[in-house]
Design a protein around this motif. Structure first.
Motif, short mmCIF file in Angstrom:
data_model
loop_
_atom_site.label_atom_id
_atom_site.label_comp_id
_atom_site.label_asym_id
_atom_site.label_seq_id
_atom_site.Cartn_x
_atom_site.Cartn_y
_atom_site.Cartn_z
N TYR A 275 -0.71 4.19 0.01
CA TYR A 275 -1.01 4.31 1.44
C TYR A 275 0.04 5.14 2.19
O TYR A 275 -0.18 5.54 3.32
CB TYR A 275 -1.14 2.94 2.09
N GLU A 276 1.15 5.41 1.56
CA GLU A 276 2.19 6.25 2.17
C GLU A 276 2.25 7.64 1.55
O GLU A 276 2.70 8.58 2.20
CB GLU A 276 3.57 5.59 2.04
N CYS B 209 4.51 -1.96 8.27
CA CYS B 209 3.61 -2.93 7.62
C CYS B 209 3.40 -2.62 6.14
O CYS B 209 2.99 -3.49 5.38
CB CYS B 209 2.28 -2.99 8.34
N LEU B 210 3.69 -1.39 5.73
CA LEU B 210 3.53 -1.02 4.32
C LEU B 210 4.78 -1.26 3.50
O LEU B 210 4.76 -1.12 2.28
CB LEU B 210 3.09 0.45 4.20
N GLY B 211 5.88 -1.59 4.15
CA GLY B 211 7.09 -1.96 3.43
C GLY B 211 7.95 -0.82 2.93
O GLY B 211 8.97 -1.05 2.31
N GLY B 212 7.55 0.42 3.15
CA GLY B 212 8.38 1.56 2.74
C GLY B 212 8.51 1.72 1.25
O GLY B 212 9.44 2.36 0.77
N GLY B 213 7.59 1.16 0.48
CA GLY B 213 7.69 1.24 -0.97
C GLY B 213 7.14 2.52 -1.57
O GLY B 213 7.19 2.71 -2.78
N THR C 109 11.77 -6.85 8.24
CA THR C 109 11.33 -5.50 7.88
C THR C 109 9.96 -5.14 8.44
O THR C 109 9.64 -3.96 8.54
CB THR C 109 11.27 -5.35 6.35
N GLY C 110 9.13 -6.13 8.75
CA GLY C 110 7.79 -5.86 9.23
C GLY C 110 6.78 -5.67 8.11
O GLY C 110 5.60 -5.43 8.37
N LYS C 111 7.22 -5.76 6.85
CA LYS C 111 6.31 -5.55 5.72
C LYS C 111 5.19 -6.58 5.75
O LYS C 111 5.42 -7.77 5.93
CB LYS C 111 7.07 -5.65 4.40
#
Length: 81
Positions: free
Chosen positions: A28-29, A20-24, A48-50
């Motif tokens: 938050y990551e 949900c965070l998009g892997g950016g 992607t689920g982002k």
């Protein structure tokens, strides 16, 4: 199946990333004080689920909290689905 797919959007994978965070690699990551915070967006990218759309108006994704409870209870053996 729907519950499993919804929860997978918010749960971290083996690398600790939440779809949900998009892997950016945003705050938050990467920030230890924010890593456990989860945003509930209006809708999600189908591949992607982002999380996309507003995150301040949780709308239907607020139901995800109920899904998490059901999945956790099922895993703990307290509820049979």
């Amino acid at each position: 199946e729907l519950e499993r797919r919804i929860t997978r959007l918010f749960l971290p994978d083996a690398a600790g990333r939440r779809p949900c965070l998009g892997g950016g690699g945003g705050i938050y990551e990467t920030d230890p004080s924010c890593r456990k915070l989860v945003l509930f967006h209006e809708y999600f990218h189908g591949d992607t689920g982002k999380g996309l759309g507003a995150s301040h108006q949780t709308g239907w994704t607020a139901l995800a909290a109920n899904v998490f409870e059901r999945v956790a209870a099922t895993r703990a053996g307290r509820v049979k689905v």
